[in-house]
Design a protein around this motif. Sequence first.
Motif, short mmCIF file in Angstrom:
data_model
loop_
_atom_site.label_atom_id
_atom_site.label_comp_id
_atom_site.label_asym_id
_atom_site.label_seq_id
_atom_site.Cartn_x
_atom_site.Cartn_y
_atom_site.Cartn_z
N THR A 7 24.35 -39.99 9.87
CA THR A 7 25.27 -38.93 9.48
C THR A 7 25.36 -37.88 10.58
OG1 THR A 7 24.70 -39.24 7.14
CG2 THR A 7 25.76 -37.16 7.74
N LYS B 200 29.67 -42.78 10.15
CA LYS B 200 29.80 -42.76 8.69
C LYS B 200 29.45 -44.11 8.07
CE LYS B 200 33.58 -40.98 6.95
NZ LYS B 200 34.99 -40.88 6.47
N ALA C 35 25.76 -44.79 8.06
CA ALA C 35 25.11 -43.80 7.19
C ALA C 35 25.20 -44.23 5.73
CB ALA C 35 25.75 -42.42 7.39
N ILE D 141 26.13 -37.02 2.41
CA ILE D 141 26.77 -37.71 3.54
C ILE D 141 28.28 -37.58 3.45
CG2 ILE D 141 27.17 -39.97 4.61
CD1 ILE D 141 24.30 -40.72 3.71
#
Length: 667
Positions: A215, A220, A223, A253
């Motif tokens: 993150t 993304k 994560a 997140i």
Amino acid sequence: MFRKFIKPIKILLLLFVISFLYACNGKKESDVVFEKEIPAKEDATKAYLHQVENYKKDKKYLSVLYKYYNQKIAEHNYLNAAEILDIACVYLADSYDFNETFMATITEFDAKYRKEVPTLKTTFVDAYLANYYFDKSNLKKACDYFKNITLLEPNDYNSCYSIARAYYDLSYIHYIMGKQNLSLAANQKSFEYFTKINNPKGLAFVYSNYANIYTAIGDKKRAVENADKAIKAYKSINNTYNVYIGLINKISIYDFMNDSRKTALIDSTYQAFVDSKDESKILKLKIFDFKIENLVQANKLPEAKKVIDELKPIVEEINSDDLTLEYKVAVAQYEIKKNPDYSNFEDIKKALPTLITNQQYEKVNMFYGVLQISALQNNDFKNAFTIEKDKRIIADSISDIATREKIAELEAIYETQKKEQQITLQKTTILNKNTTIALLASLFLGLFLTVVVYITKQKQKKLKLEKQNVQQYTKQLLEKTEEERKRIASDLHDSVSHELLSLKNSFEQKTDITNSKIDSIINDIRIISRNLHPILFDKIGLKASVEQLVERAQSVNDFMVTADIDYTNSLSTNDELQVYRIIQEALSNIIKYANAIAAKIAIQEKNNSISIEIKDNGKGFNVSEKLNGKSAFGLHNIIERSRAIGGEAKINSDTNGTIITIEIKKQ
């Protein structure tokens, strides 16, 4: 010119390192080092205290704990007392319960009884204090306590778990401080130790931290993948509490990445928690804080107020600084939405300097967000842009990538607004004057900054030169001192000693008494000469001279000294002589003050340096107190001689003895 490429390169390298570590970490059966022990049968009270449900539901739990603990202390059964505190520390820390009575008990145990218990059985003290300082936003102290645990080596399942957990917590702290390289390294160590005990829950912890790191660096996809791995792992062991923690982490997140899926995930997590009738107050606070944010954004203010009021008594009961700050953010979001002119941000503004000082960048980001929402709601784009720039100043902030994107967005709005104003002002002569003033101010500022940078560099250059001069002067002073010692030693040995020997041989009527006295004088002169300058040092070198010194120390003082020397004469003769003097001084201090029965001297030559270690098993001393006192000439002598030959001396001492280590870089 290449500075702008540094950040992307660092991010790519970090991604490569994480991917490589994953590739290397396929779990093998041979990785399991410590099997979980079958717990011994416990007495009824200890079994009661071991049950987490009793802690959660029985108000008498702590009373039973203190009574049992004090009983074990009275029986001098310190190991049992430690074990019961260990259990309670886990339950209280997880519940953010840092009450004064329990803290006093931990402090007393640490001061009076901890030394009576094996070190690996008392890591709970450092873990509890670390969690306490984390709650108070003092991340540096929290790190120090967790590091105390990571310095140990495990010898069973439980100690391995404690060390693995400490690395995990350390990784999380580094993450929120924006130190992703350190976070990655600590998380990898956590993975290694959890693998040694094949602990699924621990490995889920590791996945959560990998999700945080991805993150922070803006990946993304990975994560979310790691957050899902953590949730799946918790579900596989029916750990409902941590399933919710995993979902909360995933929401964070989405929040950090500005992902639209956040709203739906908050609602589904909230509904699942309510339907489950889970009684965890910590989970309720965290999940309901997110729910308040959703309701505020949907303009459902009465419902948001209802949730706020429901949480208030829980916040007051838990009395956690960390959770209280998060709750205040949720309340502030509600108040701003309810009243655009709301400006009561005193608590938030008051907390910001401490959070920034303690590098609590995650919370700082959250607080700046509230202030920014207020500015945007009032169309104060200039203030919103200023706040965003303040966030950027936190160079290692975990939100660096998101910040860059937000700055571009706000800067565009602010610049558009500013251009519209300039179009209006262009019709007047004031514009020209203001523009001229702005240009002059910019020029002056540029010149001022240039001068400041130049002066700073000159000062640094001067300080560096002065340091080199001091080091050179110290080295020359020591060399001149040794030359003078050598001359005096030579005069004593070759002149006075020789004359006394001639005198002895010239007596016509020799007597045993006369001979004995003259022999004694000659021997004393030889000792003085040897102390001033070791005989034949220039010819036999450092290794043989140290061995002679050790042999004399043993024979004269009835004191066991060993020498382990792996050295091939890579230093100059003058530098070797300083090393000899350092060892001589250290050995003299041990004999005079340490009350030791044995000592060891080790010299090891490496590729780029030479390592020296002198240690004893004496009574030890307080190093900082001694160095700041008036009777530390010998210790300062060791330190300064080390510096003079490009080395660094470190002195560690406790009740088990003293260790002096010196690292000398090869020229």
